[in-house]
Design a protein around this motif. Structure first.
Motif, PDB file in Angstrom:
ATOM      1  N   GLU A 302      67.476  40.383   0.391  1.00  0.00           N
ATOM      2  CA  GLU A 302      66.466  40.728   1.384  1.00  0.00           C
ATOM      3  C   GLU A 302      67.117  41.326   2.635  1.00  0.00           C
ATOM      4  N   GLY A 303      66.618  42.472   3.060  1.00  0.00           N
ATOM      5  CA  GLY A 303      67.143  43.127   4.248  1.00  0.00           C
ATOM      6  C   GLY A 303      68.250  44.126   3.982  1.00  0.00           C
ATOM      7  N   GLU A 304      68.846  44.102   2.793  1.00  0.00           N
ATOM      8  CA  GLU A 304      69.956  45.004   2.512  1.00  0.00           C
ATOM      9  C   GLU A 304      69.503  46.438   2.248  1.00  0.00           C
ATOM     10  N   ALA A 305      68.276  46.620   1.800  1.00  0.00           N
ATOM     11  CA  ALA A 305      67.790  47.982   1.516  1.00  0.00           C
ATOM     12  C   ALA A 305      67.874  48.859   2.757  1.00  0.00           C
ATOM     13  N   ALA A 306      67.681  48.271   3.925  1.00  0.00           N
ATOM     14  CA  ALA A 306      67.736  49.041   5.171  1.00  0.00           C
ATOM     15  C   ALA A 306      69.158  49.449   5.519  1.00  0.00           C
ATOM     16  N   LEU A 307      70.141  48.820   4.875  1.00  0.00           N
ATOM     17  CA  LEU A 307      71.541  49.109   5.158  1.00  0.00           C
ATOM     18  C   LEU A 307      72.141  50.130   4.202  1.00  0.00           C
ATOM     19  N   VAL A 308      71.360  50.558   3.206  1.00  0.00           N
ATOM     20  CA  VAL A 308      71.838  51.551   2.238  1.00  0.00           C
ATOM     21  C   VAL A 308      71.830  52.934   2.885  1.00  0.00           C
ATOM     22  N   LYS A 309      72.952  53.632   2.770  1.00  0.00           N
ATOM     23  CA  LYS A 309      73.078  54.984   3.327  1.00  0.00           C
ATOM     24  C   LYS A 309      73.379  55.989   2.216  1.00  0.00           C
ATOM     25  N   ARG A 310      72.923  57.230   2.446  1.00  0.00           N
ATOM     26  CA  ARG A 310      73.149  58.312   1.484  1.00  0.00           C
ATOM     27  C   ARG A 310      73.880  59.453   2.174  1.00  0.00           C
ATOM     28  N   LYS A 311      74.843  60.033   1.485  1.00  0.00           N
ATOM     29  CA  LYS A 311      75.584  61.158   2.036  1.00  0.00           C
ATOM     30  C   LYS A 311      75.735  62.224   0.952  1.00  0.00           C
ATOM     31  N   VAL A 312      75.261  63.427   1.258  1.00  0.00           N
ATOM     32  CA  VAL A 312      75.345  64.539   0.309  1.00  0.00           C
ATOM     33  C   VAL A 312      76.543  65.419   0.664  1.00  0.00           C
ATOM     34  N   THR A 313      77.386  65.683  -0.340  1.00  0.00           N
ATOM     35  CA  THR A 313      78.506  66.605  -0.175  1.00  0.00           C
ATOM     36  C   THR A 313      78.338  67.734  -1.178  1.00  0.00           C
ATOM     37  N   LEU A 314      78.169  68.954  -0.679  1.00  0.00           N
ATOM     38  CA  LEU A 314      77.975  70.099  -1.561  1.00  0.00           C
ATOM     39  C   LEU A 314      79.317  70.611  -2.063  1.00  0.00           C
ATOM     40  N   ALA A 315      79.342  71.059  -3.317  1.00  0.00           N
ATOM     41  CA  ALA A 315      80.571  71.531  -3.935  1.00  0.00           C
ATOM     42  C   ALA A 315      80.928  72.926  -3.439  1.00  0.00           C
ATOM     43  N   ASP A 316      82.221  73.172  -3.330  1.00  0.00           N
ATOM     44  CA  ASP A 316      82.724  74.499  -2.968  1.00  0.00           C
ATOM     45  C   ASP A 316      82.559  75.432  -4.169  1.00  0.00           C
ATOM     46  N   PRO A 317      81.876  76.572  -3.994  1.00  0.00           N
ATOM     47  CA  PRO A 317      81.677  77.500  -5.118  1.00  0.00           C
ATOM     48  C   PRO A 317      82.973  77.965  -5.780  1.00  0.00           C
ATOM     49  N   ALA A 318      84.104  77.806  -5.082  1.00  0.00           N
ATOM     50  CA  ALA A 318      85.376  78.252  -5.641  1.00  0.00           C
ATOM     51  C   ALA A 318      86.018  77.208  -6.556  1.00  0.00           C
ATOM     52  N   THR A 319      85.468  75.995  -6.598  1.00  0.00           N
ATOM     53  CA  THR A 319      86.079  74.927  -7.382  1.00  0.00           C
ATOM     54  C   THR A 319      85.664  74.981  -8.845  1.00  0.00           C
ATOM     55  N   THR A 320      86.472  74.334  -9.680  1.00  0.00           N
ATOM     56  CA  THR A 320      86.190  74.271 -11.112  1.00  0.00           C
ATOM     57  C   THR A 320      84.908  73.502 -11.388  1.00  0.00           C
ATOM     58  N   SER A 321      84.695  72.403 -10.640  1.00  0.00           N
ATOM     59  CA  SER A 321      83.498  71.588 -10.881  1.00  0.00           C
ATOM     60  C   SER A 321      82.232  72.400 -10.625  1.00  0.00           C
ATOM     61  N   TYR A 322      82.280  73.282  -9.634  1.00  0.00           N
ATOM     62  CA  TYR A 322      81.109  74.121  -9.341  1.00  0.00           C
ATOM     63  C   TYR A 322      80.862  75.086 -10.499  1.00  0.00           C
ATOM     64  N   ARG A 323      81.948  75.699 -11.007  1.00  0.00           N
ATOM     65  CA  ARG A 323      81.816  76.643 -12.124  1.00  0.00           C
ATOM     66  C   ARG A 323      81.279  75.945 -13.375  1.00  0.00           C
ATOM     67  N   LEU A 324      81.586  74.654 -13.489  1.00  0.00           N
ATOM     68  CA  LEU A 324      81.115  73.894 -14.644  1.00  0.00           C
ATOM     69  C   LEU A 324      79.680  73.392 -14.468  1.00  0.00           C
ATOM     70  N   GLY A 325      79.095  73.649 -13.317  1.00  0.00           N
ATOM     71  CA  GLY A 325      77.681  73.311 -13.140  1.00  0.00           C
ATOM     72  C   GLY A 325      77.370  72.287 -12.081  1.00  0.00           C
ATOM     73  N   TYR A 345      73.003  68.436  -9.724  1.00  0.00           N
ATOM     74  CA  TYR A 345      72.901  69.665 -10.507  1.00  0.00           C
ATOM     75  C   TYR A 345      71.672  70.441 -10.054  1.00  0.00           C
ATOM     76  N   GLU A 346      71.669  71.729 -10.377  1.00  0.00           N
ATOM     77  CA  GLU A 346      70.465  72.497 -10.145  1.00  0.00           C
ATOM     78  C   GLU A 346      69.355  71.981 -11.056  1.00  0.00           C
ATOM     79  N   LYS A 347      68.142  72.067 -10.563  1.00  0.00           N
ATOM     80  CA  LYS A 347      67.000  71.508 -11.292  1.00  0.00           C
ATOM     81  C   LYS A 347      66.870  72.093 -12.692  1.00  0.00           C
ATOM     82  N   THR A 348      67.266  73.363 -12.866  1.00  0.00           N
ATOM     83  CA  THR A 348      67.129  74.032 -14.165  1.00  0.00           C
ATOM     84  C   THR A 348      68.380  73.929 -15.025  1.00  0.00           C
ATOM     85  N   SER A 349      69.412  73.212 -14.560  1.00  0.00           N
ATOM     86  CA  SER A 349      70.677  73.133 -15.292  1.00  0.00           C
ATOM     87  C   SER A 349      70.515  72.365 -16.599  1.00  0.00           C
ATOM     88  N   PRO A 350      71.030  72.914 -17.725  1.00  0.00           N
ATOM     89  CA  PRO A 350      70.974  72.182 -19.004  1.00  0.00           C
ATOM     90  C   PRO A 350      71.827  70.912 -18.968  1.00  0.00           C
TER      91      PRO A 350
END
Length: 397
Positions: A302-325, A345-350
């Protein structure tokens, strides 16, 4: 009059300051007592330790050892292989399924004898079959422990008998191992079985093995996993239960009231740490065309849900992971501790359709290690067998 108003405001502020920490204390889960020397309660899905008592203290674990023996055999062996009972396995001291010298049994069947009846003869036969020898199998056990981050564990045999010194694990380590093993459907099926009948080549009737784990009948939703006892380790128990899709596991070491303690700890976990969905597969990431690749749930008090944090890190288009999707990651933290990292992933990504739904992880890098072990598992097993293989003449003795 002004002084009176200021006095009232000051009192109100002081009362508020005094009650604020009090409210936080009241929101925290209450304490719980066990009779165990060591104990641990873990959420199977996330791997979060919910309760711990001497959690990192190495102790004797008796036949709880066989959880490690079973998961290695399932992962490294062929379940349809015939396991031959050697002289070393025949008549092994302690609990037994009374295998005959030279008897052959399918590995899958023998695993039931190992886990339901805690057969030390089965543990020895399985270890020799998978590792080539006891030493070979013990090597596999300790390598697996390292991979799982079991930093307070060392195995010297596949059964848990008090043979020599140094065979130890901690409550938290055994909780980690159990949560990992319960992710395997074969393991889960075996340990949740109350009664198993297996063909007996020596008699006209089948082997009939009743599970020693009374929690399967004592606690609603119980679905595993293993009992243990030696004169030095005393009563040891690992149990698991599932309620509304939420699975917990409990470990107690040296506990004279293990059945009662496990029931209380399981209920404590379900009551005070319900599994909560933080994000769902397909959830949109604000400001992008990306979505979350899988569900992520976590047990929160109880009370811990308010302590959950989210952080988005976008991939560099030059990286291998980006090329892989992959388009980035969503990092989820609780009280400044990272509890999950989810690819975007992109919404339309297989790739979105095949993304893993599991949130289970022990430490950074373990998913990569697990993939490597899975890919090279067969080669690894062959190399170990070559290193530790006993000769055909020794096997026949």
């Amino acid at each position: 009059m002004k002084k009176k108003v200021r006095f009232i405001l000051l009192c109100s502020t002081l009362v508020g300051l005094l009650l604020a920490p009090l409210a936080q204390v009241e929101a925290a889960p209450p304490g719980i007592h066990t009779n165990a020397v060591g104990a641990s309660l873990i959420d199977v899905e996330s791997g979060r330790i919910l309760y711990s008592q001497k959690g990192d203290t190495p102790m004797r674990i008796a036949s709880l050892t066989k959880i490690m023996t079973a998961i290695i055999a399932i992962e490294q062996g062929n379940l349809n292989d015939k396991v031959k009972v050697s002289k070393n396995a025949f008549g092994k001291e302690g609990s037994s399924i009374y295998l005959k010298l030279g008897e052959e049994m399918r590995l899958h069947d023998m695993l039931y004898g190992l886990m339901l009846r805690s057969g030390n003869d089965a543990a020895t036969a399985i270890a020799e079959h998978i590792g080539g020898s006891i030493d070979g199998f013990v090597y596999l056990m300790n390598e697996k422990a390292k991979m799982l981050g079991m930093d307070h564990s060392h195995f010297t045999n596949p059964s848990g008998l008090d043979e020599g010194e140094g065979h130890r694990s901690s409550p938290n380590d055994m909780a980690k191992l159990t949560a990992y093993a319960l992710k395997n459907s074969v393991f889960q099926d075996i340990v949740s079985t109350k009664l198993k009948k297996v063909p007996n080549p020596n008699e006209a009737w089948d082997y009939s093995w009743l599970n020693k784990n009374k929690m399967l009948s004592l606690f609603e939703g119980a679905d595993g996993v293993k009992t243990g006892y030696t004169k030095l380790a005393k009563r040891c128990l690992v149990s698991s239960a599932t309620k509304d899709g939420h699975q917990l596991a409990v470990v107690t070491l040296n506990d004279p009231d293990d059945w009662g303690d496990h029931a209380r700890l399981l209920q404590y976990g379900f009551t005070y740490y319900p599994l909560q969905t933080i994000v769902r597969k397909g959830d949109a990431v604000e400001g992008t065309t990306d979505v979350v690749s899988r569900n992520f749930s976590y047990p929160l008090a109880e009370g811990e849900a308010a302590l959950v944090k989210r952080k988005v890190t976008l991939a560099d288009p030059a990286t291998t992971s980006y090329r892989l999707g992959e388009r980035g990651t969503l990092q989820i933290s609780l009280k400044d501790a990272i509890i999950g990292t989810i690819p975007l992933y992109e919404k339309t990504s297989p790739l979105l359709q095949s993304a893993s739904q599991s949130t289970f992880s022990f430490q950074q890098g373990e998913a990569y290690k697990e993939t490597l072990l899975s890919h090279y598992g067969y080669v690894f097993r062959v190399l170990v067998r070559e290193l530790f293989m006993i000769s055909e003449s020794e096997w026949a003795d």
